[in-house]
Scaffold this motif. Structure first.
Motif: not given
Ligand SMILES: Nc1ncnc2c1ncn2[C@@H]1O[C@H](COP(=O)(O)OP(=O)(O)O)[C@@H](O)[C@H]1O
Ligand SMILES: [Mg+2]
Lengths: 312, 378
Positions: B217-218, B220-228, B232
């Motif tokens: 789920r890393l 998913a977590r990265s996505f919460t940083a607003g990365i597209r 990614l």
């Protein structure tokens, strides 16, 4: 302004309704608690707020801007602490912080500063060189939080951050949340299935069960919806005659009786009865050996609304 | 957009690099294993080709009852040039033939008779089955087939048959002829295995960090940083590319410099390694996009690997299998051809093959990108 407005949100997984028309508003600078047993829909609501999944209907606005329309911009305002420990466990504490910091476009000295302050807030300063896989559960939980606060989020969302944590780490975590809320005016959304924790931390709360809102409000408001009675029990060295009648006279006492050799009072929870009771007994030259006040808790509320205990 | 891809690539690359470094010793072991694997495969292949089979002499008795005086078909076929193990005995009578056979412990008798207007060859075997007998039997079968083909062609075409046969032989011989010295073929055969080993290494041993991160789920977590999603995905592709390039460069320098000891032109060699890294990282990205966890990744990459091994010519030379057409679709075959060009001293890299490899990488990476859904990383 960074207030959060969740409006009539519904989310289904296949045939299961995970959230059923849930609405709530979290004011800027507030610590809001989302309470409910496992499977209530807390995590689902948080995933929606962080833009990880889409909703079937309704909308989420942050500072009046829709999550549906500008998710990338709004996400940058949020610090998300997932329910699981989501970290690179072969890397060190610092490496983890660096990765997430860089995703938030931090670099150079600014990144270094932010890492230092996140380490300080979560009490991990002495552990920055440690590998995640060698840390205790409590430490990992703290790092899980540290990774979410590097970019000074306006809103901090924590999904059960104290599950499986030793008491020391738990206190540290709760203290850190209070601290950030106080000093940085950070708005906090906190979920838990530990009632006491939420009661102690949150300004306002919502209790959720099976995807539906049960109640919402401050702790007192919520308890009021169910009961406004507390139970006081007093153990004395002896019981003078007419003691129940004497207590019956005290304002705020609804019912007085003697049970198992103790004085048993049902009182109005908003009324501070203890002082009056002690003074009364003093006047009768009766010594108090033990006194307990059983205030209704959110646990009681949940039990009385759903007929089941929270930790089922 | 470009700026954020760049920054994200930096973050992801340095993370991947640290992860690999943190596994230090085991990464080194894996790399050595990769070398050993290639070496092992290569040696295996060479041995199959080099094996000096120790032939057991096989006495063959022939008696041609039809009595034709000119050297018969069977003798022609069984000339010692073709079969070094044959000891040919020509019998002049039936008795001669039978006695000859009876005195042997291990031999073959070929009796040629005229029956009902047809010439028939009878096979008589004395003693155990053997590889020599097997080869001989197959040769006779094939010889008969060829003789029939000749006879029929001449019967049908008459005087025109001679021309037809000449042309036919030219045509038929073409795909089987390869004007490459035997030494080079051996070197190239093992090269195929080094290539496959590298793929294996990246698919199974090094595994893609992307799928591991996805599983944990890393992502998913990265996505919460607003990365597209695209940032990614392509950042991961670039990060993989850099890592694969570094590993492939070291690996093939060792392969060419130490194992195979063939000098290759530096420019095209770098080019080939870059293309190689591109193909492998595109393949990794495809896996990352398609696979939700490492179990699925392992299954899919094994399937892909075996397909490449079979159809790309690592198990059998594609010419023999007549699979050259299908092999063109296999990236390992194309890469092999690219390196083959280097070894055989072609000037530069083959543009068509480069084009095919670019297209294959693009397809893999784009399919991965298309299949990869933000909503499926939780
Ligand atoms: N990805 C998913 N697919 C299907 N059902 C899900 C998924 N995630 C959650 N659910 C279901 O939605 C409900 C709410 O789950 P969740 O939000 O995780 O609850 P909580 O966090 O309060 O424990 C549960 O019944 C759960 O089984
Ligand atoms: Mg949950």
């Amino acid at each position: 302004m960074y207030e959060i407005s969740i409006q009539n949100v519904t989310k289904r997984y296949d045939d299961q309704l995970a959230l059923d028309n849930v609405s709530l508003r979290i004011e800027e600078g507030e610590i809001f608690g989302l309470l409910g047993p496992n499977g209530a829909g807390k995590t689902t609501l948080i995933h929606l707020l962080c833009g990880l999944i889409g909703m079937d209907s309704g909308d989420i606005l942050i500072g009046g801007r829709s999550m549906k329309k500008s998710p990338e911009k709004l996400k940058a305002l949020i610090g998300y602490v997932p329910q699981e420990i989501v970290l690179f466990d072969t890397l060190t504490v610092k490496d983890n912080l660096e990765y997430f910091g860089r995703l938030y476009h931090l670099s150079g000295t600014r990144l270094k500063e932010k890492i230092q302050s996140a380490l300080a807030i979560t009490g991990l300063k002495d552990h920055h060189k440690q590998k995640v896989k060698k840390m205790s559960g409590g430490m990992k939980r703290r790092l899980n939080i540290a990774c979410a606060i590097l970019h000074d989020p306006k809103i901090l969302v924590l999904d059960e951050p104290t599950v499986g944590v030793d008491p020391q780490s738990r206190n540290h975590i709760l203290e850190a949340i209070r601290e950030m809320n106080r000093t940085q005016k950070m708005t906090v959304l906190y979920t838990s299935h530990y009632m006491e924790e939420a009661e102690a931390l949150c300004d306002r709360l919502m209790i959720l069960d099976l995807g539906k809102e049960l109640v919402q409000g401050t702790k007192t408001e919520i308890i009021r919806t169910v009961t406004n009675e507390s139970v006081v029990e007093i153990l004395t060295d002896y019981l003078p005659t007419g003691i129940t009648e004497a207590f019956q006279e005290v304002p705020g006492v609804k019912k007085a009786s003697v049970r198992d050799g103790k004085i048993h009072l049902i009182v109005d929870s908003s009324d501070p009865i203890v002082e009056k009771a002690v003074r009364l007994l003093d006047g009768l030259e009766v010594k108090v050996r033990n006194l307990s006040v059983d205030n209704p808790t959110l646990e009681t509320v949940f039990l009385s609304i759903t007929g089941k205990a929270l930790r089922d | 957009m470009f700026d954020s891809v760049w920054k994200a690539t930096g973050a992801i690359f340095s993370k991947d690099f640290k992860v690999i470094k943190s596994q230090g010793f085991s990464t080194l072991l894996l790399f050595l294993f990769l070398l050993a694997l290639g070496l092992l495969y290569g040696l295996m292949y060479q041995n199959v080709f080099d094996q000096n089979i120790h032939w057991t002499p096989l006495p063959v008795f022939i008696f041609d009852e039809t009595g034709s005086s000119e050297p018969g078909f069977a003798e022609d076929l069984l000339s010692p040039d073709r079969f070094p193990f044959i000891e040919l005995h020509k019998a002049f009578s039936s008795l001669d033939f039978e006695e000859g056979l009876a005195n042997q412990k291990n031999a073959v008798g070929l009796l040629i008779k005229e029956e009902e207007g047809q010439t028939k060859i009878y096979w008589r075997s004395v003693g155990e089955k053997s590889i020599e007998k097997n080869i001989l039997f197959q040769a006779i079968e094939k010889g008969v087939e060829e003789a029939l083909w000749h006879t029929r062609t001449y019967a049908i075409l008459g005087p025109r048959a001679a021309d037809f046969m000449t042309e036919w032989e030219i045509l038929a011989a073409r795909p089987l002829i390869r004007e490459v010295p035997r030494e080079d073929i051996r070197v190239l055969s093992s090269l195929e295995y080094y290539l496959i080993s590298l793929f294996t290494g990246f698919c199974i041993l090094f595994t893609t960090e992307f799928v591991r991160d996805r599983e944990q789920r890393l992502i998913a977590r990265s996505f919460t940083a607003g990365i597209r999603k695209s940032t990614l995905y392509w950042s991961n592709f670039l990060s993989n590319f850099v890592l694969v390039f570094a590993v492939a460069l070291v690996y093939f320098t060792i392969v060419f410099g130490i194992f195979l000891r063939i000098p290759v032109p530096l420019g095209p060699f770098f080019g080939a390694v870059i293309v190689q890294a591109m193909v492998v990282s595109a393949f990794q990205s495809l896996l990352g996009g398609v696979c939700k966890n490492r179990k699925v990744e392992l299954v899919i990459s094994l399937l892909a690997l075996f397909t490449m091994l079979y159809l790309g010519g690592a198990f059998f030379p594609v010419e023999v299998m007549a699979l050259e057409r299908i092999a063109e679709f296999m990236p390992n075959f194309q890469l092999f051809k690219l390196y083959e060009g280097l070894v055989l001293g072609h000037p530069g890299l083959d543009a068509t093959r480069l084009g095919i490899l670019f297209a294959q990488s693009a397809v893999m990476a784009l399919v991965g990108w298309f299949v990869f859904k933000k909503s499926e990383v939780l």
